[in-house]
Design an enzyme around this catalytic site. Structure first.
Site, short mmCIF file in Angstrom:
data_model
loop_
_atom_site.label_atom_id
_atom_site.label_comp_id
_atom_site.label_asym_id
_atom_site.label_seq_id
_atom_site.Cartn_x
_atom_site.Cartn_y
_atom_site.Cartn_z
N SER A 1 55.63 -29.83 -31.59
CA SER A 1 55.08 -31.00 -30.72
C SER A 1 55.98 -30.88 -29.41
CB SER A 1 54.89 -32.09 -31.35
OG SER A 1 54.28 -33.31 -30.70
N ASP B 1 43.69 -31.87 -33.86
CA ASP B 1 45.09 -32.53 -33.27
C ASP B 1 44.88 -33.59 -32.50
OD1 ASP B 1 47.72 -33.01 -32.66
OD2 ASP B 1 48.43 -30.94 -33.08
N HIS C 1 47.50 -32.79 -36.37
CA HIS C 1 49.07 -32.64 -35.80
C HIS C 1 49.99 -32.43 -37.05
CE1 HIS C 1 51.85 -32.92 -32.55
NE2 HIS C 1 52.53 -33.89 -33.19
#
Length: 717
Positions: A568, A654, A689
């Protein structure tokens, strides 16, 4: 007999490590052509600058969905290419998967916690991917009641997640959110605990915060914008009544803020929190007057953050008003603005206050000093003020399930890179510590075979960057050992030094690993975060590079054997490091990486963009922010030079970092790199995610990632 098994286990582990080392060979890759996506000119024109982006078109799936077959076909081609290139590691991947699964106790149960007359817990069953949420009334010897059989609920879904489960005050209803897409957007469900009936409430696209009023029929929830996913409105809903009758109780006008819902520890107030990285505003309502009006606790102020809790006597406020590292204040129920706040735990320049836990008689303050967690125990009668001691040099400690306001113990979790997660009860009166449960490793694990170090690396500007290191004893600092360096460095998130059983598979094969506690986190206090965001963001990247250089200088490893991993915002770190210091690394794994910073921050329709302006800046309104962001954004700064081997992972659904960022980054890297390094992209076509939702499926992803590292090291077993 047990001692004989122990000695045999050590012998086998030693033999296995030697065997793995002996299997190091020259890395060979199949002669297969990587996918070559189309280039379609697209010009970004802003602040008097025109920039071409040949791969901008990959945003089409996000914008058009199922009508963008070209995007999906490209992502699938990249997946096939990776599978073909890694075909010789399939046996290794299966071995790793079995190893990591073997460290999971399949039939297990969390330590039950007490709340309002019931003991609550989750338990898992052998072979099952999910869990069962259960409770027992009054005693652990009482009959079990299964509130949610998530194993059964997930059967028809590739992805399934339950969040926000909350029981009504009279123990008769359960509200929860259901996500089957992996976008963290939930559909509200309510279960009648007397009949077992689960009823959809006709409410979709919510956050996972659900709060019951004291009347046992009113639920407050947050609705999100279906496109940007921003939390926008708070609603009042009556159980099993049409959603069309729901009442809007608050609407956030700023697209820079996040909303959240809470209930105070004494269950007496419902709180609506609106905040971003620099300011906060909270509204409160007595839980027994659900139709009443929420009152503003304290209007938002520039650069003042605060959080609120309450016992039966007063409010407690964790805040940074004239307190860089935060402090704890109190305020009466009838006068909550800042003029009535009184210091309870004053500001300390060397201690970062993070959160508090309240009980009837005590306040426990969780804080950080020198990057390490500590708990300060204060009795409300003023007789106690002490620290709860921890033993290890490197560790992670956090509050656990402290749901009972009348409890006389503090429950907390404790682990280290080599110590499995442990749950303790600490008697707040006597100081006695009781170990309730330690994570079991069914396949075997001996903590004494591993060790940790904590060092401080001097950054280029003189700052001292904490670096936590773990490895199996016998690791030689001879400059040729493999080392995995992990980092994040954003949003004030302090990277925890907890136990990760999967990393044992790397340590057993000769790897050491380290966590670089770089600026952008809050390990060393709030200033550590401030020095790693906005116009000082590059400190995050140079800190990581300085840690890598230190490891090489001190002979822990060398550029041929050093690897990096981050996800991330940590994926942004990976991309920036590849550009700024890629020569230090043999391989990089960038998970769900935020690598197209400028283009994403220029597009307010992309989920969460506007919430991020206080973290990165607004490149549309500020030319200075645009140019600075452009100077480090990984996608913007790819050059014609050698790059390390890179594996990028993403999820088609995501919600935090969209798939198209790494999908664009990978082909551009291939276009410009001047060496023969391997650049791969793995897109999970079903998940988002956080990856797979099952407790075993994600291990396949780790097995692939670790196989990538091991292949680069020439380790085949």
């Amino acid at each position: 007999m047990k001692r004989a098994h122990f000695i045999l286990a050590i012998f086998i582990a030693s033999f296995y490590l030697q065997k793995a080392s002996a299997q190091m060979t020259t890395v060979k890759w199949p002669d297969i052509q990587h996918p070559v996506p189309a280039k379609k000119a697209h010009t970004r024109d802003i602040h008097g600058e025109q920039v071409n982006d040949d791969y901008y078109w990959m945003i089409d799936y996000f914008k058009k969905g199922a009508d963008s077959n070209e995007v999906v076909q490209y992502l699938e081609a990249e997946n096939k290419y990776l599978d073909d290139m890694m075909a010789d590691t399939r046996v290794l991947q299966e071995t790793l998967f079995k190893e990591m699964r073997g460290r999971i106790k399949e039939q297990d149960q969390m330590v039950p916690y007490f709340k309002n007359g019931y003991f609550y817990y989750r338990r898992t069953e052998t072979g099952k991917q999910y869990y069962k949420l259960c409770r027992k009334k009054g005693s652990l010897s009482a009959p079990e009641e299964i509130l949610l059989d998530v194993d059964a609920m997930a059967e028809k879904h590739a992805y399934y997640s339950v969040a926000g489960a909350a029981v009504s005050p009279d123990n008769s209803w359960l509200v929860f959110g259901e996500d089957t897409v992996s976008r963290r957007q939930y559909t509200v469900m309510v279960k009648n605990l007397a009949t077992g009936t689960i009823t959809p409430q006709g409410i979709t696209n919510t956050s996972s915060d659900y709060v019951w009023a004291a009347d046992n029929k009113t639920i407050f929830y947050i609705s999100n914008n279906p496109l940007t996913l921003l939390s926008e409105k708070v609603w009042r809903h009556t159980v099993n009544q049409p959603a069309s009758a729901d009442v809007l109780v608050y609407e956030e006008k700023s697209n820079n803020n996040y909303l959240s819902l809470h209930k105070t520890k004494a269950d007496n107030f419902i709180l609506i929190s609106s905040g971003n990285f620099t300011n906060a505003e909270i509204r409160y309502l007595a839980a027994d007057t659900p139709s009443g009006k929420f009152n503003v606790f304290q209007e938002r102020m520039d650069s003042v953050l605060y959080e609120v809790d309450a016992d039966t006597e007063q409010f407690y406020i964790v805040n940074n008003n004239k307190a860089l590292n935060f402090k704890v204040s109190t305020a009466p129920f009838n006068a909550t603005d800042i003029s009535h706040w009184k210091d309870y735990v004053p500001h300390r320049p060397d201690v970062l206050v993070e959160e508090i836990a309240l009980t009837k008689d005590f306040v426990i303050v969780k804080s950080k000093k020198n990057g390490l967690d500590q708990f300060q125990l204060l009795s409300k009668d003023g007789k106690e003020n002490k620290l709860i001691p921890f033993e290890d040099a490197v560790y992670s400690a956090s509050f656990s399930s402290n749901a009972d306001y009348n409890a006389t113990q503090l429950r907390y979790s404790y682990s280290s890179p080599v110590t499995p997660n442990s749950v303790y009860d600490y008697d707040l009166t006597t100081g006695q510590k009781t170990l309730l449960k330690q994570q079991e490793i069914p396949s075997g694990y001996n903590k004494e075979e591993y060790t940790t170090e904590r060092v401080y690396v001097t950054a280029k500007d003189g700052s001292k960057v904490p670096l936590s290191i773990a490895y199996k004893k016998g690791f030689k600092k001879d400059g040729i050992q493999p080392f995995l360096l992990i980092g994040y460095g954003s949003y004030g998130f302090s990277y925890p030094t907890y136990f990760n059983a999967n990393l044992v598979s790397l340590m057993n094969r000769g790897f050491a690993y380290g966590i670089a506690h770089i600026r952008g986190g809050q390990e060393m206090g709030r200033q550590w975060y401030e020095d790693g965001r906005l116009m000082q963001k590059k400190n995050t990247f140079t800190d990581f590079i300085d840690c890598a250089s230190w490891l090489i200088k001190e002979n822990y490893t060398s550029p041929k054997h050093l690897y990096a991993n981050g996800g991330s915002a940590g994926g942004l770190l990976m991309g920036a490091v590849a550009n700024m210091g890629g020569e230090l690394f043999n391989g990089i794994i960038a998970d769900v990486p935020f690598v197209d910073v400028v283009n994403t921050m220029l597009d307010a329709t992309i989920p969460l963009t506007t919430n991020e302006y206080d973290q990165w800046g607004n490149p549309e309104t500020s030319k200075e922010a645009y140019l600075y962001m452009k100077s480090y954004s990984p996608y913007e700064n790819i050059e014609k030079k050698a790059y390390p081997n890179i594996l990028a992972t993403t999820g088609l659904h995501d919600s935090q970092v969209q798939y198209f960022e790494p999908a664009k980054w990978v082909p551009k890297l291939r276009d410009l790199k001047t060496n023969n390094s391997m650049i791969f992209l793995r897109t999970n076509m079903d998940f988002g995610h956080g990856g797979a939702s099952g407790r075993f499926d994600y291990l396949k992803e780790d097995a692939l990632r670790y196989s990538f590292l091991l292949k680069l090291e020439g380790i085949t077993q």
